[in-house]
Enzyme design. Structure first.
Site, PDB file in Angstrom:
ATOM      1  N   CYS A  50      -3.857  -2.548  -4.557  1.00 22.38           N
ATOM      2  CA  CYS A  50      -3.012  -1.176  -4.660  1.00 22.38           C
ATOM      3  C   CYS A  50      -1.800  -1.336  -5.288  1.00 22.38           C
ATOM      4  O   CYS A  50      -0.927  -2.216  -5.201  1.00 22.38           O
ATOM      5  CB  CYS A  50      -2.958  -0.386  -3.526  1.00 22.38           C
ATOM      6  SG  CYS A  50      -1.456  -0.864  -2.487  1.00 22.38           S
ATOM      7  N   GLU A  51      -1.048  -0.413  -6.266  1.00 26.11           N
ATOM      8  CA  GLU A  51      -0.002  -0.500  -7.021  1.00 26.11           C
ATOM      9  C   GLU A  51       1.126  -0.054  -6.235  1.00 26.11           C
ATOM     10  O   GLU A  51       2.333  -0.509  -6.650  1.00 26.11           O
ATOM     11  CB  GLU A  51      -0.124   0.468  -8.300  1.00 26.11           C
ATOM     12  CG  GLU A  51      -0.094   2.003  -8.071  1.00 26.11           C
ATOM     13  CD  GLU A  51      -0.172   2.510  -9.332  1.00 26.11           C
ATOM     14  OE1 GLU A  51      -0.432   2.022 -10.392  1.00 26.11           O
ATOM     15  OE2 GLU A  51       0.404   3.943  -9.200  1.00 26.11           O
ATOM     16  N   HIS A  52       0.977   0.292  -4.842  1.00 26.45           N
ATOM     17  CA  HIS A  52       2.109   0.581  -4.325  1.00 26.45           C
ATOM     18  C   HIS A  52       2.640  -0.566  -3.372  1.00 26.45           C
ATOM     19  O   HIS A  52       3.758  -0.568  -2.882  1.00 26.45           O
ATOM     20  CB  HIS A  52       1.824   1.818  -3.218  1.00 26.45           C
ATOM     21  CG  HIS A  52       1.577   3.064  -4.274  1.00 26.45           C
ATOM     22  ND1 HIS A  52       0.142   3.583  -3.796  1.00 26.45           N
ATOM     23  CD2 HIS A  52       2.075   3.510  -4.963  1.00 26.45           C
ATOM     24  CE1 HIS A  52       0.148   4.728  -4.545  1.00 26.45           C
ATOM     25  NE2 HIS A  52       1.150   4.653  -5.417  1.00 26.45           N
ATOM     26  N   HIS A  53       1.547  -1.250  -2.912  1.00 26.52           N
ATOM     27  CA  HIS A  53       1.965  -2.489  -1.839  1.00 26.52           C
ATOM     28  C   HIS A  53       1.227  -3.769  -2.440  1.00 26.52           C
ATOM     29  O   HIS A  53       1.563  -4.967  -1.791  1.00 26.52           O
ATOM     30  CB  HIS A  53       1.425  -2.047  -0.622  1.00 26.52           C
ATOM     31  CG  HIS A  53       1.697  -0.987   0.054  1.00 26.52           C
ATOM     32  ND1 HIS A  53       0.956   0.393  -0.061  1.00 26.52           N
ATOM     33  CD2 HIS A  53       2.748  -0.392   0.631  1.00 26.52           C
ATOM     34  CE1 HIS A  53       1.341   1.294   0.347  1.00 26.52           C
ATOM     35  NE2 HIS A  53       2.587   0.842   0.950  1.00 26.52           N
TER      36      HIS A  53
ATOM     37  N   GLN B 215      -6.975   4.037  -6.391  1.00 24.44           N
ATOM     38  CA  GLN B 215      -8.239   4.166  -6.412  1.00 24.44           C
ATOM     39  C   GLN B 215      -8.848   5.641  -7.309  1.00 24.44           C
ATOM     40  O   GLN B 215      -9.710   5.566  -7.889  1.00 24.44           O
ATOM     41  CB  GLN B 215      -8.560   4.342  -4.860  1.00 24.44           C
ATOM     42  CG  GLN B 215     -10.372   4.397  -4.746  1.00 24.44           C
ATOM     43  CD  GLN B 215     -11.220   4.860  -3.443  1.00 24.44           C
ATOM     44  OE1 GLN B 215     -10.459   4.072  -2.736  1.00 24.44           O
ATOM     45  NE2 GLN B 215     -12.227   5.338  -3.335  1.00 24.44           N
TER      46      GLN B 215
ATOM     47  N   HIS C  31      -8.662   0.162   2.067  1.00 23.24           N
ATOM     48  CA  HIS C  31      -7.456  -0.293   1.686  1.00 23.24           C
ATOM     49  C   HIS C  31      -6.474  -0.938   2.603  1.00 23.24           C
ATOM     50  O   HIS C  31      -6.246  -0.567   3.862  1.00 23.24           O
ATOM     51  CB  HIS C  31      -6.791   0.883   1.445  1.00 23.24           C
ATOM     52  CG  HIS C  31      -7.142   1.950   0.168  1.00 23.24           C
ATOM     53  ND1 HIS C  31      -6.471   1.881  -1.150  1.00 23.24           N
ATOM     54  CD2 HIS C  31      -8.301   2.436   0.116  1.00 23.24           C
ATOM     55  CE1 HIS C  31      -7.043   2.345  -2.008  1.00 23.24           C
ATOM     56  NE2 HIS C  31      -8.427   3.009  -1.432  1.00 23.24           N
TER      57      HIS C  31
ATOM     58  N   CYS D 299      -3.543  -1.980   2.797  1.00 25.25           N
ATOM     59  CA  CYS D 299      -2.459  -1.475   3.193  1.00 25.25           C
ATOM     60  C   CYS D 299      -2.574  -0.340   4.129  1.00 25.25           C
ATOM     61  O   CYS D 299      -1.461   0.086   4.944  1.00 25.25           O
ATOM     62  CB  CYS D 299      -1.652  -0.668   1.861  1.00 25.25           C
ATOM     63  SG  CYS D 299      -2.657   0.673   1.068  1.00 25.25           S
TER      64      CYS D 299
HETATM   65 ZN   LIG Z   1      -1.113   0.607  -0.986  1.00 27.06          ZN
END
Ligand SMILES: [Zn+2]
Length: 198
Positions: A87-90, A128, A156, A158
């Site tokens: 995931c690009e956030h975490h 996603q 996920h 995260c």
């Molecule tokens: Zn994430």
């Protein structure tokens, strides 16, 4: 076109990422000289570069390399394609399954190429939703089928390891083009991917 195996790492990039991992590891309070950790920055750098090698691969080229003229115009489904992404956030993994269907319009594509493009788009920092659309649009633009459908079900890390800690939640995303925008075709596809055909 042959894709370079990313075991041939770019030395300069690997060294740079390795140094950054050293900062991260000491930053979280670990001892960089500890036996089990000494080679970790290098291993982590190589793992990260492997998991993001999709930036250097062209999924449209992969499809174009295996397109064949064929009159078959019923639904083609490849289901339960294993999927691993970050995931690009975490930058934590999300993983699950992709189901792809298309209705040919004069051309079919080698079946192994659909899992290949799932890999290429997955091996980038993703969400996603965008992953689903990347795969959908790539097939739509390259193969120009009468219809294409993509469903992804993923868990996920995260969400599971931090934050809300919802350990069993699965996120489902889907995209439909062409004939799959019709409810009957879409229903048929969804029935087939959930059916246990033994
Ligand atoms: Zn994430």
């Amino acid at each position: 076109m042959q894709y370079k195996n990313f075991e041939e790492y770019n030395i300069e990039v690997t060294e740079e990422v390795k140094d950054k991992f050293k900062s991260i590891i000491s930053g979280i309070g670990e001892d960089l000289d500890r036996d089990g950790i000494v080679k970790t920055p290098e291993r982590a750098a190589k793992a990260m570069l492997f998991l993001t090698q999709g930036y250097h691969q062209d999924p449209a080229e992969i499809l174009k390399g295996a397109m064949f003229k064929e009159d078959y115009d019923d639904m083609v489904i490849v289901k339960d394609i294993e999927l691993y992404s970050l995931c690009e956030h975490h930058m934590l993994p999300f993983f699950g399954k992709a189901h792809i269907a298309y209705i040919p319009n004069g051309h079919i594509v080698g079946l192994s190429k659909l899992p290949r493009i799932v890999d290429v788009f997955s091996r980038r920092l993703q969400v996603q939703e965008r992953l689903t659309h990347d795969i959908l649009e790539c097939i739509n633009d390259t193969l120009k089928p009468k219809g294409v459908a993509v469903v992804i079900e993923a868990s996920h890390m995260c969400m599971m390891m931090r934050g809300v800690q919802k350990q069993n939640s699965v996120t489902t995303t889907s995209g439909f083009r062409g004939q799959f925008e019709k409810i009957e075709t879409r229903t048929e596809f969804l029935r087939l991917i959930t059916a246990d055909l033994g």
